[in-house]
Scaffold this motif. Sequence first.
Motif, PDB file in Angstrom:
ATOM      1  N   GLN A  97      20.505   1.088  26.965  1.00 58.08           N
ATOM      2  CA  GLN A  97      21.774   1.000  26.240  1.00 58.08           C
ATOM      3  C   GLN A  97      22.311  -0.429  26.205  1.00 58.08           C
ATOM      4  O   GLN A  97      23.113  -0.775  25.344  1.00 58.08           O
ATOM      5  N   GLU A  98      21.881  -1.262  27.152  1.00 57.14           N
ATOM      6  CA  GLU A  98      22.347  -2.643  27.237  1.00 57.14           C
ATOM      7  C   GLU A  98      21.504  -3.601  26.397  1.00 57.14           C
ATOM      8  O   GLU A  98      21.836  -4.772  26.300  1.00 57.14           O
ATOM      9  N   GLN A  99      20.416  -3.110  25.812  1.00 58.49           N
ATOM     10  CA  GLN A  99      19.480  -3.967  25.101  1.00 58.49           C
ATOM     11  C   GLN A  99      19.735  -3.972  23.599  1.00 58.49           C
ATOM     12  O   GLN A  99      20.076  -2.941  23.020  1.00 58.49           O
ATOM     13  N   ARG A 100      19.520  -5.125  22.995  1.00 55.94           N
ATOM     14  CA  ARG A 100      19.514  -5.272  21.544  1.00 55.94           C
ATOM     15  C   ARG A 100      18.168  -5.879  21.180  1.00 55.94           C
ATOM     16  O   ARG A 100      17.836  -6.970  21.634  1.00 55.94           O
ATOM     17  N   VAL A 101      17.367  -5.160  20.383  1.00 62.61           N
ATOM     18  CA  VAL A 101      16.027  -5.606  20.016  1.00 62.61           C
ATOM     19  C   VAL A 101      16.044  -6.066  18.561  1.00 62.61           C
ATOM     20  O   VAL A 101      16.473  -5.325  17.680  1.00 62.61           O
ATOM     21  N   LEU A 102      15.572  -7.301  18.328  1.00 59.85           N
ATOM     22  CA  LEU A 102      15.517  -7.851  16.985  1.00 59.85           C
ATOM     23  C   LEU A 102      14.067  -8.110  16.600  1.00 59.85           C
ATOM     24  O   LEU A 102      13.287  -8.630  17.409  1.00 59.85           O
ATOM     25  N   PHE A 103      13.731  -7.734  15.361  1.00 62.69           N
ATOM     26  CA  PHE A 103      12.402  -8.023  14.807  1.00 62.69           C
ATOM     27  C   PHE A 103      12.606  -8.513  13.385  1.00 62.69           C
ATOM     28  O   PHE A 103      13.303  -7.877  12.594  1.00 62.69           O
ATOM     29  N   LYS A 104      12.028  -9.647  13.073  1.00 62.13           N
ATOM     30  CA  LYS A 104      12.168 -10.304  11.764  1.00 62.13           C
ATOM     31  C   LYS A 104      13.637 -10.521  11.422  1.00 62.13           C
ATOM     32  O   LYS A 104      14.069 -10.313  10.283  1.00 62.13           O
ATOM     33  N   GLY A 105      14.423 -10.927  12.415  1.00 60.83           N
ATOM     34  CA  GLY A 105      15.814 -11.290  12.191  1.00 60.83           C
ATOM     35  C   GLY A 105      16.791 -10.144  12.069  1.00 60.83           C
ATOM     36  O   GLY A 105      17.972 -10.371  11.848  1.00 60.83           O
ATOM     37  N   LYS A 106      16.340  -8.900  12.220  1.00 65.88           N
ATOM     38  CA  LYS A 106      17.228  -7.743  12.099  1.00 65.88           C
ATOM     39  C   LYS A 106      17.210  -6.934  13.382  1.00 65.88           C
ATOM     40  O   LYS A 106      16.156  -6.750  13.981  1.00 65.88           O
ATOM     41  N   GLU A 107      18.397  -6.431  13.754  1.00 68.59           N
ATOM     42  CA  GLU A 107      18.453  -5.540  14.908  1.00 68.59           C
ATOM     43  C   GLU A 107      17.861  -4.200  14.503  1.00 68.59           C
ATOM     44  O   GLU A 107      18.155  -3.664  13.436  1.00 68.59           O
ATOM     45  N   ARG A 108      17.017  -3.668  15.344  1.00 65.06           N
ATOM     46  CA  ARG A 108      16.323  -2.411  15.039  1.00 65.06           C
ATOM     47  C   ARG A 108      16.926  -1.272  15.845  1.00 65.06           C
ATOM     48  O   ARG A 108      17.296  -1.431  17.012  1.00 65.06           O
ATOM     49  N   GLU A 109      17.011  -0.123  15.200  1.00 69.75           N
ATOM     50  CA  GLU A 109      17.568   1.076  15.840  1.00 69.75           C
ATOM     51  C   GLU A 109      16.503   1.762  16.684  1.00 69.75           C
ATOM     52  O   GLU A 109      15.310   1.589  16.470  1.00 69.75           O
ATOM     53  N   ASP A 110      16.954   2.591  17.623  1.00 67.48           N
ATOM     54  CA  ASP A 110      16.044   3.275  18.542  1.00 67.48           C
ATOM     55  C   ASP A 110      15.085   4.227  17.836  1.00 67.48           C
ATOM     56  O   ASP A 110      13.975   4.441  18.290  1.00 67.48           O
ATOM     57  N   TYR A 111      15.493   4.813  16.723  1.00 63.90           N
ATOM     58  CA  TYR A 111      14.671   5.813  16.046  1.00 63.90           C
ATOM     59  C   TYR A 111      13.622   5.197  15.109  1.00 63.90           C
ATOM     60  O   TYR A 111      12.757   5.904  14.615  1.00 63.90           O
ATOM     61  N   GLU A 112      13.676   3.888  14.859  1.00 66.16           N
ATOM     62  CA  GLU A 112      12.730   3.254  13.943  1.00 66.16           C
ATOM     63  C   GLU A 112      11.362   3.098  14.605  1.00 66.16           C
ATOM     64  O   GLU A 112      11.271   2.740  15.776  1.00 66.16           O
ATOM     65  N   TYR A 113      10.303   3.357  13.842  1.00 64.91           N
ATOM     66  CA  TYR A 113       8.939   3.243  14.347  1.00 64.91           C
ATOM     67  C   TYR A 113       8.425   1.820  14.182  1.00 64.91           C
ATOM     68  O   TYR A 113       8.708   1.166  13.175  1.00 64.91           O
ATOM     69  N   LEU A 114       7.674   1.364  15.170  1.00 66.52           N
ATOM     70  CA  LEU A 114       7.150   0.002  15.138  1.00 66.52           C
ATOM     71  C   LEU A 114       6.264  -0.227  13.912  1.00 66.52           C
ATOM     72  O   LEU A 114       6.428  -1.220  13.197  1.00 66.52           O
ATOM     73  N   HIS A 115       5.321   0.670  13.664  1.00 69.91           N
ATOM     74  CA  HIS A 115       4.378   0.463  12.562  1.00 69.91           C
ATOM     75  C   HIS A 115       5.040   0.578  11.194  1.00 69.91           C
ATOM     76  O   HIS A 115       4.599  -0.044  10.240  1.00 69.91           O
ATOM     77  N   MET A 116       6.117   1.340  11.086  1.00 73.98           N
ATOM     78  CA  MET A 116       6.804   1.485   9.805  1.00 73.98           C
ATOM     79  C   MET A 116       7.611   0.237   9.453  1.00 73.98           C
ATOM     80  O   MET A 116       7.794  -0.085   8.279  1.00 73.98           O
TER      81      MET A 116
END
Length: 156
Positions: A97-116
């Motif tokens: 809950q304390e983490q914010r994960v960014l990929f390609k400059g956008k914050e990603r939600e927990d339900y998003e799949y890596l490969h998608m």
Amino acid sequence: MIKLRSKRFSRSKSKINVGTSGGNSGKGCVGGGEIKWELRPGGMLVQKRECEGGVGEGMITVRVSTVSQWHHISIEATSTFGELKIILSLATGLKPQEQRVLFKGKEREDYEYLHMVGVRDKDKVLLLEDPAIKEQKLLELARGRGIRTPYCSITV
């Protein structure tokens, strides 16, 4: 195993194999006269065009950068960012809950799949601590020590 012969390929002496996307019938890349086929979930039979271990298949290594450290995390390509956060919580000590994960400059939600989203092997992901939770921790720490903060005066 079903053998198909196409008019287009009937002149060459190629072998035509039919396999499912989950099988091991196609090892390596397509090429050299051998045609690999895969059965898509919708039932469509298509020519396989990717190398084995491509997007959405197998394990990938994700390079995770925090402010001061690098972590190399091995995870399945079909995992979600929420599952990645759980693994990162073991490595960093931050709760998911304390983490914010960014990929390609956008914050990603927990339900998003890596490969998608397009995460591939050895791609870089940025991990930041949630600023609101970081501020709460500092306020709790200040309350425990009796330190005056710009937000409130706390003395014990």
